[in-house]
Design a protein around this motif. Structure first.
Motif, short mmCIF file in Angstrom:
data_model
loop_
_atom_site.label_atom_id
_atom_site.label_comp_id
_atom_site.label_asym_id
_atom_site.label_seq_id
_atom_site.Cartn_x
_atom_site.Cartn_y
_atom_site.Cartn_z
N VAL A 19 11.73 7.52 15.15
CA VAL A 19 11.07 6.18 14.97
C VAL A 19 11.38 5.22 15.74
O VAL A 19 12.59 4.74 15.84
N ARG A 20 10.61 4.72 16.69
CA ARG A 20 10.94 3.56 17.70
C ARG A 20 9.94 2.58 17.25
O ARG A 20 8.80 2.36 17.37
N GLN A 21 10.65 1.36 17.15
CA GLN A 21 9.90 -0.06 17.20
C GLN A 21 9.50 -0.40 18.44
O GLN A 21 10.17 -0.50 19.50
N VAL A 22 8.30 -1.01 18.53
CA VAL A 22 7.61 -1.38 19.77
C VAL A 22 7.51 -2.95 19.62
O VAL A 22 6.83 -3.48 18.78
N ASP A 174 14.26 -1.65 17.03
CA ASP A 174 15.14 -0.52 16.45
C ASP A 174 14.55 0.84 16.83
O ASP A 174 13.24 1.05 16.84
N ASN A 175 15.70 1.80 16.87
CA ASN A 175 15.27 3.15 17.02
C ASN A 175 15.68 3.88 15.79
O ASN A 175 17.13 3.49 15.76
N PHE A 176 15.17 4.97 15.33
CA PHE A 176 15.89 5.72 14.21
C PHE A 176 15.82 7.16 14.54
O PHE A 176 14.50 7.39 15.12
N GLY A 177 16.61 7.88 14.33
CA GLY A 177 16.28 9.32 14.28
C GLY A 177 16.35 9.69 12.70
O GLY A 177 17.19 9.27 12.25
N VAL A 178 15.46 10.57 12.43
CA VAL A 178 15.25 11.33 10.99
C VAL A 178 15.48 12.71 11.13
O VAL A 178 14.75 13.46 11.89
N ARG A 179 16.38 13.32 10.51
CA ARG A 179 16.73 14.96 10.61
C ARG A 179 16.59 15.44 9.13
O ARG A 179 17.11 14.89 8.30
N PHE A 180 15.64 16.38 8.98
CA PHE A 180 15.68 17.18 7.79
C PHE A 180 16.43 18.51 7.93
O PHE A 180 15.99 19.21 8.85
N PHE A 197 11.04 2.69 7.27
CA PHE A 197 10.39 1.48 7.72
C PHE A 197 11.02 0.20 6.76
O PHE A 197 11.42 -0.84 7.04
N LEU A 198 11.33 0.78 5.46
CA LEU A 198 11.89 -0.38 4.62
C LEU A 198 13.30 -0.49 4.86
O LEU A 198 13.82 -1.65 4.69
N ILE A 199 13.99 0.43 5.34
CA ILE A 199 15.59 0.29 5.66
C ILE A 199 15.36 -0.64 6.98
O ILE A 199 16.36 -1.42 6.97
N ASP A 200 14.55 -0.30 7.74
CA ASP A 200 14.39 -1.16 8.91
C ASP A 200 14.39 -2.88 8.87
O ASP A 200 15.10 -3.62 9.17
N PHE A 201 13.32 -2.91 7.84
CA PHE A 201 13.35 -4.31 7.40
C PHE A 201 14.38 -5.12 6.51
O PHE A 201 14.93 -6.13 6.89
N ASP A 206 17.10 -8.87 10.30
CA ASP A 206 17.66 -9.96 10.54
C ASP A 206 19.20 -9.68 10.77
O ASP A 206 19.83 -10.92 10.58
N ARG A 207 19.63 -8.65 11.45
CA ARG A 207 20.99 -8.63 11.63
C ARG A 207 21.63 -9.85 12.64
O ARG A 207 22.73 -9.77 12.34
N ARG A 208 20.62 -10.15 13.32
CA ARG A 208 21.49 -11.23 14.34
C ARG A 208 21.77 -12.59 13.75
O ARG A 208 22.50 -12.85 14.17
N GLY A 209 21.11 -12.41 12.64
CA GLY A 209 21.62 -13.88 11.71
C GLY A 209 22.52 -13.39 10.85
O GLY A 209 23.11 -14.38 10.02
N GLY A 210 23.34 -12.25 10.93
CA GLY A 210 24.32 -11.91 9.97
C GLY A 210 24.05 -11.19 8.66
O GLY A 210 24.93 -11.24 7.66
#
Length: 212
Positions: A19-22, A174-180, A197-201, A206-210
Motif C-alpha cells: 500500500v503506497r501513499q501518493v 507512507d508505504n505499508f506491506g500487508v502479509r497474509f 488506511f485507518l492505521i496510517d491516519f 501526524d508523526r512529524r508533530g510527535g
C-alpha cells in the motif's frame, strides 16, 4: 455476507500487498495536507486498487487543514477501470477511531474499531453483525508493525515500510506491506486492508508533530 463482492474476489489469492501513499509535489514542497491517495499493489506488482479520499468544498478543506489526522473522511477504493469496489467511512471521534467498510454497492462488510490497551496499540476487526473476526496488535517495542491475530494465533501483519531517505525527509508519505500468512477468509483480508488506511491516519500521518 456478500461473497460476490469483487473486492473480496481480488484479494482471495494474494499473499502480500503493498500500500503506497501518493503525494503531490505541491504538498511535498509546502507541507500542506491535501486529500490522501494510495495505490494497492498485489503479488505480481500489478495494481489491485486505487484509493483516495472523496468529497470537496470549503468545509472539507477546513477539516483537512485544522483536524488533520483526526478528521472524518470517506475513501473509495477503485479498480483500474474506475469501478468503486470498496467504500470506507470514518466518523469523527475524539478518541478511539472507528472505520465502517462497505462494498461498492453499499453493502455493509464490517468495521475496524480502535481499543484502549496498556502498552500496545489495539484494534478489533468486526464482521457485518459486529462479531469479532480478528484483532490487530501493535507491540510497544515494534512501533511500525501490527500483528493480525485470530484466536491468539498470528495470521498476518501490517508493517510500515520506509519510502526512502529523501522522501521520508521531506514528506509524511507512507508505504505499508500487508502479509497474509494463515489468513484465508477473503472478507477478513478485505477488512485488514481497510484497517491499513485507518492505521496510517491514526499513527503515522501526524508523526512529524510527535503524535503516535
Amino acid at each position: 455476507m456478500p461473497v460476490e463482492s469483487q473486492a473480496l474476489t481480488l484479494l482471495r489469492d494474494e499473499r502480500t500487498l503493498r500500500v503506497r501513499q501518493v503525494k503531490e509535489w505541491g504538498e511535498i514542497l509546502t507541507g500542506f495536507e491535501g486529500r490522501n491517495r494510495y495505490e494497492v499493489v498485489g503479488d505480481d506488482g500489478g495494481p489491485l486498487f486505487f484509493a483516495g479520499e472523496v468529497g470537496s468544498g470549503l468545509g472539507l478543506f477546513l477539516l483537512r487543514g485544522f483536524l488533520k489526522a483526526k478528521r472524518p473522511f470517506t475513501m473509495e477504493l477503485k479498480s483500474a477501470s474506475g469501478e468503486t469496489l470498496l467504500r470506507l467511512r470514518r466518523p469523527w471521534r475524539f478518541w478511539l477511531s472507528r472505520l465502517e467498510v462497505e462494498d461498492g454497492e453499499g453493502r455493509h462488510l464490517g468495521a475496524i474499531q480502535q481499543r484502549f490497551r496498556f502498552f500496545t496499540r489495539a484494534y478489533e476487526v468486526l464482521g457485518p453483525g459486529g462479531e469479532e473476526l480478528a484483532r490487530l496488535n501493535g507491540p510497544f517495542f515494534r512501533p511500525w508493525t501490527f500483528n493480525v491475530e485470530q484466536q491468539g494465533r498470528e495470521v498476518g501483519t501490517i508493517a510500515k515500510k520506509w519510502s526512502g531517505f529523501g522522501k521520508e525527509l521531506f514528506t509524511d508519505a507512507d508505504n505499508f506491506g500487508v502479509r497474509f500468512d494463515g489468513l484465508r477468509d477473503p472478507l477478513v483480508r478485505t477488512l485488514v486492508v481497510a484497517a491499513t488506511f485507518l492505521i496510517d491516519f491514526v499513527h503515522f500521518e501526524d508523526r512529524r508533530g510527535g503524535n503516535d
